[in-house]
Design a protein around this motif. Structure first.
Motif, PDB file in Angstrom:
ATOM      1  N   PHE A 183      -8.894  -5.629   6.736  1.00  0.00           N
ATOM      2  CA  PHE A 183      -8.010  -5.899   5.607  1.00  0.00           C
ATOM      3  C   PHE A 183      -8.849  -5.897   4.331  1.00  0.00           C
ATOM      4  O   PHE A 183      -9.937  -6.465   4.285  1.00  0.00           O
ATOM      5  N   ALA A 202      -4.313  -8.749  10.585  1.00  0.00           N
ATOM      6  CA  ALA A 202      -5.058  -7.513  10.799  1.00  0.00           C
ATOM      7  C   ALA A 202      -6.251  -7.737  11.723  1.00  0.00           C
ATOM      8  O   ALA A 202      -6.510  -6.941  12.632  1.00  0.00           O
ATOM      9  N   GLU A 203      -6.970  -8.831  11.515  1.00  0.00           N
ATOM     10  CA  GLU A 203      -8.165  -9.060  12.315  1.00  0.00           C
ATOM     11  C   GLU A 203      -7.837  -9.446  13.747  1.00  0.00           C
ATOM     12  O   GLU A 203      -8.618  -9.176  14.665  1.00  0.00           O
ATOM     13  N   ARG A 248      -4.756 -11.049   6.212  1.00  0.00           N
ATOM     14  CA  ARG A 248      -6.083 -10.782   6.782  1.00  0.00           C
ATOM     15  C   ARG A 248      -6.126 -11.223   8.249  1.00  0.00           C
ATOM     16  O   ARG A 248      -6.660 -10.529   9.115  1.00  0.00           O
ATOM     17  N   GLY A 259      -8.385  -4.978  13.508  1.00  0.00           N
ATOM     18  CA  GLY A 259      -8.361  -4.135  12.332  1.00  0.00           C
ATOM     19  C   GLY A 259      -9.100  -4.756  11.167  1.00  0.00           C
ATOM     20  O   GLY A 259      -9.797  -5.770  11.294  1.00  0.00           O
ATOM     21  N   VAL A 308      -4.898  -1.862   4.775  1.00  0.00           N
ATOM     22  CA  VAL A 308      -5.004  -2.383   6.135  1.00  0.00           C
ATOM     23  C   VAL A 308      -5.242  -1.215   7.078  1.00  0.00           C
ATOM     24  O   VAL A 308      -4.539  -0.192   6.995  1.00  0.00           O
ATOM     25  N   ARG A 309      -6.223  -1.342   7.962  1.00  0.00           N
ATOM     26  CA  ARG A 309      -6.492  -0.326   8.984  1.00  0.00           C
ATOM     27  C   ARG A 309      -6.443  -1.007  10.351  1.00  0.00           C
ATOM     28  O   ARG A 309      -7.172  -1.978  10.596  1.00  0.00           O
ATOM     29  N   LEU A 310      -5.564  -0.474  11.239  1.00  0.00           N
ATOM     30  CA  LEU A 310      -5.407  -1.028  12.571  1.00  0.00           C
ATOM     31  C   LEU A 310      -5.681   0.064  13.604  1.00  0.00           C
ATOM     32  O   LEU A 310      -5.152   1.173  13.481  1.00  0.00           O
ATOM     33  N   VAL A 370       2.289  -4.895  11.213  1.00  0.00           N
ATOM     34  CA  VAL A 370       2.426  -4.017  10.050  1.00  0.00           C
ATOM     35  C   VAL A 370       3.634  -4.425   9.210  1.00  0.00           C
ATOM     36  O   VAL A 370       3.553  -4.494   7.975  1.00  0.00           O
ATOM     37  N   ILE A 377       2.822  -7.803   7.427  1.00  0.00           N
ATOM     38  CA  ILE A 377       1.851  -7.632   6.337  1.00  0.00           C
ATOM     39  C   ILE A 377       2.510  -6.931   5.148  1.00  0.00           C
ATOM     40  O   ILE A 377       2.337  -7.356   3.994  1.00  0.00           O
TER      41      ILE A 377
END
Length: 641
Positions: free
Chosen positions: A621, A614-615, A611, A619, A635-637, A554, A557
């Motif tokens: 992106f 996150a992946e 990206r 997660g 971004v979602r984790l 986090v 990013i």
């Protein structure tokens, strides 16, 4: 004393008016006023630089001057054959000099007990009180003589119109009354907040004034004034010279308790009787019911009144557990440094003018008040180890009172634990800083070795293999394939080194939490760019504890996104938003119009890097660019349960 003797001499044998047979000498008032003379002489002799004695001396001066003037005015009218001069002037003085005498008693409260106002606000109250006394004195001295009091004298030396005398008298009396209410109310507040001995001194004076004001409203209480006036002089003398002479706290406690209880019983009894009398025409029913109500309410009212009186008189000492509860609540409030709160709580509990905490090595940890001697020092120990010293300047001249000593004994153990905990906390923070500095230095060394040592070496090997490949062109295919395979492996090693460098945990996360680190980064960017863009972070202060890899991802990013905003977006505002739930959601929003590059020009990986981070953690992106709304990095984790 001359004025008092002259008053008695002028009024001796004088009966005027003849039909009433009254004598004009106010013996009770004269006796009460002159009782202040010995007290003022004692105070001036013992404390000549303290203005209290001089103010107290002014009371009998004005009082006896009024008495001799009023008796002189009566004699000048009753004995015209004696041809006494200045009868009108004597009437004016005898009619008005009681006003400054009364106001001087109120002025005592302002200057008591140090002989000077306690603060600038108290000094300001002397002006309305003095001006009010002057105006009321002028109004009384120039008012026309009432027709019913023809025997008091010829009349004022200068008679003003009734409108003017009313304005002067009522205006001055109103101004003095307002100042008096403020002075007495402020004195009650001072009693509540003051430490000994000032508290006991104020209690003595207020008890004397309260008695004087109380008997002033008693019908036919002329002979109650001398002891009331004498009590004020006695209270002032005791407060200045020896405030602990008779135990004013015990006396005041009993007086307030039983006086208030008697007033409450009378009010309840009278109210119930009056209410029932309107409903029941006759008979003993109202009195019986009222007595029953009083009997039912007497005990609970007494208990509540007792607690209220104890709080007023004794403060924290009436409840031994109150200082412990107060100390616990102050420490639990969450102050960054609790030691100043601790010393203030101890000082408030025993009303000490000075309290200090000193470490075992002599370092001053916290203090409150002004240091003075004598000092009482209590060692603070934890598990047999001396951690600090608690120094207290007792409020009493002879040391701590028995109750205060027990309170200090009860507070010693928790204060020692608090000091020890603070010491351990400081050591823990220092150790954490040392560990963070060592970790940061080690990471910097690894990064330097990889970036400046092994990385360039491998890059040189790659260049050498490229030269070998060129030189062996046209040779057997096996040699050519071997060189290409070596080049591929070296390139992969270089990428691995870059990945290791990129994956090192940021130093900011060792020193702060994720939210605090992002806020620090935002402040740095805003400061270095001159506020273009202005970066703000919106995140809850009670963020949950996250795994290291999530925190690192986090932060990296967000840092990469902010770098892109600063370099390419041409934005004026940028918002970093963190929300926590089943998933962690990071949003970086700006109002810029410039396009983001897919890869940073300085060799970074830009959007691709974000990206990938996150992946790698499972997660998602998403990057959105709008010419109207700017850029949005989303971004979602997922977070562990």
């Amino acid at each position: 004393m001359v004025a008092a003797g002259l008053t008695v001499f002028l009024g001796h044998g004088l009966r005027f008016p003849a039909e009433a047979g009254d004598q004009p000498v106010p013996y009770a008032q004269l006796f009460g006023v002159t009782l202040a003379l010995p007290a003022s002489v004692v105070l001036i002799g013992a404390r000549p630089r303290n203005s209290i004695g001089w103010l107290l001396l002014a009371v009998p001066v004005f009082g006896t001057a009024q008495d001799v003037a009023s008796v002189y005015a009566v004699r000048a009218q009753a004995r015209p054959e004696e041809r006494l001069p200045w009868g009108s002037l004597a009437y004016s003085l005898g009619n008005a000099l009681w006003v400054p005498a009364l106001c001087l008693l109120i002025m005592l409260v302002i200057f008591y007990p140090q002989g000077r106002p306690a603060s600038a606000a108290w000094a300001l109250l002397t002006w309305p009180l003095g001006i009010g006394a002057l105006l009321a004195t002028l109004g009384m001295a120039t008012a026309a003589r009432p027709a019913a009091e023809y025997y008091r004298g010829e009349g004022p030396v200068v008679q003003l119109p009734a409108v003017w005398t009313h304005v002067l008298t009522l205006g001055g009396a109103g101004l003095a009354a307002i100042a008096t209410v403020l002075v007495l109310g402020g004195a009650c507040v001072r009693v509540r907040r003051a430490a000994a001995p000032e508290r006991q001194q104020l209690l003595w004076l207020l008890s004397g004034l309260g008695l004087l004001l109380g008997v002033s409203f008693v019908p036919a209480g002329e002979w109650l004034l001398p002891p009331a006036l004498a009590s004020v002089s006695f209270a002032v003398t005791v407060g200045v010279l020896w405030y602990r002479l008779l135990g004013i706290e015990l006396i005041l406690r009993r007086t307030l308790l039983y006086g208030g209880l008697t007033a409450a019983v009378l009010c309840v009894y009278g109210g119930v009787t009056a209410a029932l009398s309107t409903a029941v025409s006759a008979g003993p029913v109202p009195a019986v019911v009222a007595a029953a109500v009083v009997a039912v309410l007497l005990t609970p009212v007494r208990d509540r009144l007792q607690r209220a009186v104890d709080r007023v008189v004794y403060g924290a000492r009436h409840d031994p557990l109150l200082p412990l509860r107060h100390l616990g609540s102050q420490v639990s409030a969450g102050a960054a440094d609790v030691l100043p709160v601790v010393v203030k709580a101890v000082a408030s509990a025993v009303r000490a003018p000075y309290v200090a905490l000193t470490a075992a090595d002599g370092t001053l940890l916290a203090e409150t008040g002004t240091r003075s001697e004598p000092m009482l020092v209590r060692p603070l120990t934890v598990a047999g180890s001396h951690v600090a010293d608690l120094a207290i300047r007792p409020a009493e001249r002879d040391g701590l009172a028995a109750t205060d000593a027990r309170i200090v004994d009860a507070l010693t153990a928790p204060v020692a634990l608090i000091v020890h905990t603070q010491h351990l906390n400081r050591e823990l923070q220092a150790a954490r800083r040392r560990a963070a500095d060592a970790s940061s230095a080690e990471r910097a060394r690894i990064r330097h070795d990889l970036h400046d040592g092994l990385g360039p070496s491998l890059a040189g090997v790659a260049l050498g293999l490229e030269a070998v490949e060129t030189s062996v062109a046209g040779h057997p295919a096996e040699l050519d394939a071997l060189v290409r395979r070596l080049r591929t492996e070296v390139a992969a090693a270089i990428d691995d080194i870059r990945r290791v460098i990129d994956a090192l945990r940021p130093v900011a996360l060792d020193l702060h939490s994720l939210v605090a680190a992002l806020r620090e980064r935002a402040e740095i960017l805003t400061r270095t760019t001159g506020g273009r863009p202005r970066v703000t972070v919106e995140a809850p202060d009670d963020a949950p504890v996250l795994p290291e890899q999530v925190e690192t991802a986090v932060y990296r990013i967000a840092d990469e996104a902010l770098t892109n905003v600063v370099k390419h977006a041409c934005a004026s505002q940028c918002l970093v938003r963190l929300t926590f739930g089943a998933d962690l959601v990071l949003e970086v929003l700006d109002d810029g119009r410039g396009p983001y590059p897919a890869r940073s020009r300085d060799g970074g990986v830009g959007l691709v890097s974000m990206r990938r981070r996150a992946e790698e953690l499972g997660g998602s992106f998403r990057f959105v660019h709008s010419r109207r709304q700017g850029h949005r990095v989303y971004v979602r984790l997922p977070l562990p349960a």
